[in-house]
Enzyme design. Structure first.
Site, short mmCIF file in Angstrom:
data_model
loop_
_atom_site.label_atom_id
_atom_site.label_comp_id
_atom_site.label_asym_id
_atom_site.label_seq_id
_atom_site.Cartn_x
_atom_site.Cartn_y
_atom_site.Cartn_z
N LYS A 105 0.84 -1.21 0.00
CA LYS A 105 0.00 0.00 0.00
C LYS A 105 0.87 1.26 0.00
O LYS A 105 0.56 2.25 -0.66
CB LYS A 105 -0.94 -0.02 1.22
CG LYS A 105 -2.07 -1.03 1.06
CD LYS A 105 -2.79 -1.34 2.36
CE LYS A 105 -3.75 -2.50 2.17
NZ LYS A 105 -4.32 -3.03 3.42
N GLN A 136 -4.59 -2.27 9.69
CA GLN A 136 -4.44 -3.57 9.05
C GLN A 136 -4.96 -4.69 9.96
O GLN A 136 -4.62 -4.74 11.14
CB GLN A 136 -2.95 -3.80 8.69
CG GLN A 136 -2.69 -5.01 7.83
CD GLN A 136 -3.34 -4.94 6.44
OE1 GLN A 136 -3.45 -3.88 5.85
NE2 GLN A 136 -3.77 -6.08 5.93
N ASP A 172 -11.34 1.76 4.10
CA ASP A 172 -11.55 0.31 4.00
C ASP A 172 -13.04 0.00 3.81
O ASP A 172 -13.40 -1.11 3.42
CB ASP A 172 -11.11 -0.38 5.30
CG ASP A 172 -9.74 -1.02 5.19
OD1 ASP A 172 -9.37 -1.43 4.08
OD2 ASP A 172 -9.06 -1.12 6.22
N1 GUN Z 1 -6.52 -7.57 6.12
C1 GUN Z 1 -6.82 -8.29 5.02
N2 GUN Z 1 -7.47 -7.54 4.12
C2 GUN Z 1 -7.59 -6.31 4.66
C3 GUN Z 1 -8.15 -5.10 4.20
O1 GUN Z 1 -8.71 -4.98 3.11
N3 GUN Z 1 -8.06 -4.04 5.07
C4 GUN Z 1 -7.47 -4.13 6.28
N4 GUN Z 1 -7.45 -3.05 7.06
N5 GUN Z 1 -6.95 -5.26 6.73
C5 GUN Z 1 -6.99 -6.33 5.91
#
Ligand code: GUN
Length: 295
Positions: A52, A96, A119
């Site tokens: 990211k 995350q 998200d």
């Molecule tokens: N862990 C796995 N996929 C995601 C996601 O799309 N966002 C976040 N914050 N954590 C994750």
């Protein structure tokens, strides 16, 4: 059979995002700033957050990653989230997942301001999404919709079978495909015969996290198959693992009209979904400011 090439489509979308960011910068306006919080050292999570950060750099976003030890308390994490909620320079925040066991994920998700919840996990955004109102869509379903739209996949009147009912993929995907005029069936771990449904599907979206689950005998000729699975399976390679989708690609692909590869299908589209949300977050804030409204 044609590949739904997430690598290629995401590259094109990132160029479009970068052009918008360059224009914002040239006009002396604020560029999007995404913050990520990572708690602990989970291997996959570290990879995702690193990716990211790299994506942000590529499109010209500012990015901040806050890394904390797995022993961090829930109260301290909530305080960090509040700090970012109140920081006008940061437009989007992701924490995350998964978080260490002693931290309540629901509490954390609900503490993130829904205006910065890129998200799309906050109940406010979930509700707006189900009503078809402007919101932050969860990145994976958003990316899948963008991919289907890019390839002009017909959805109206089609039967879409989704395998998996997670809050992150299966449930939101069902709402979005319904909005795209599909007849939607959601199968899950308690479904008696998944094959009975997938054999009737025009579009199958596999999001259950079991490598090679969807086999050729489970679909009819000409099905569109979207594989959301990305499980790390140990192997003898230098990396020590390979990434496996939920679809037995080698045998399923010849029967499909379109199919996503793993990797290079849904994964890069998810990443671009997050970037699109962050761009929207900053644009929305600017619009509110321009109209002199309460943010
Ligand atoms: N862990 C796995 N996929 C995601 C996601 O799309 N966002 C976040 N914050 N954590 C994750």
């Amino acid at each position: 059979m044609q590949l739904l090439n997430g690598n290629e489509v995401s590259k094109a979308l990132k160029l479009e995002i970068k052009a918008e960011v360059d224009a914002l910068r040239a006009a002396g306006k604020k560029v999007p700033h995404l913050a990520a919080i990572l708690v602990g050292m989970d291997g996959a999570s570290m990879t995702y957050v690193g990716a990211k950060e790299k994506d942000c750099k590529e499109v010209g976003f500012d990015s901040t990653v806050l890394r904390f030890d797995a022993s961090m308390t829930e109260a301290d994490l909530l305080a960090e989230v509040e700090k970012i909620n109140n920081n006008p320079d940061i437009d989007g925040l992701i924490v995350q997942l998964p978080l260490p066991k002693h931290i309540n994920e629901k509490k954390v998700t609900e503490t993130i301001s829904y205006k910065k919840d890129v998200d799309g996990f906050h109940p406010m955004n979930v509700g707006l999404m189900f009503k078809g109102l402007p919101c932050f869509l969860p990145a994976t379903p958003y990316g899948i919709i963008k991919l289907l739209e890019h390839y002009k996949i017909e959805t109206t009147g089609k039967h879409c079978v989704i395998i998996g009912r997670s809050d992150i993929v299966g449930k939101p995907m069902s709402a979005l495909m319904l909005q795209k005029n599909c007849t939607v069936t959601v199968c899950h771990s308690k479904t008696k015969s998944v094959k009975e449904f997938t054999l009737q599907a025009d579009i199958v979206i596999a999001a259950l996290g079991i490598p090679d689950y969807l086999t050729a005998d489970m679909i009819k000729e000409g099905t569109v198959v979207v594989d959301v699975g990305i499980t790390r399976v140990d192997d003898a390679s230098a990396k020590g693992y390979s990434l496996k989708g939920d679809v037995d690609f080698a045998n399923v692909a010849p029967k499909c009209s379109y199919i996503t590869p793993v990797p290079g299908g849904v994964g890069p589209m998810t990443r671009v979904g997050l970037l699109l949300n962050t761009l929207v977050a900053v644009k929305r804030k600017e619009a509110v400011k321009a109209e002199g409204l309460q943010g």
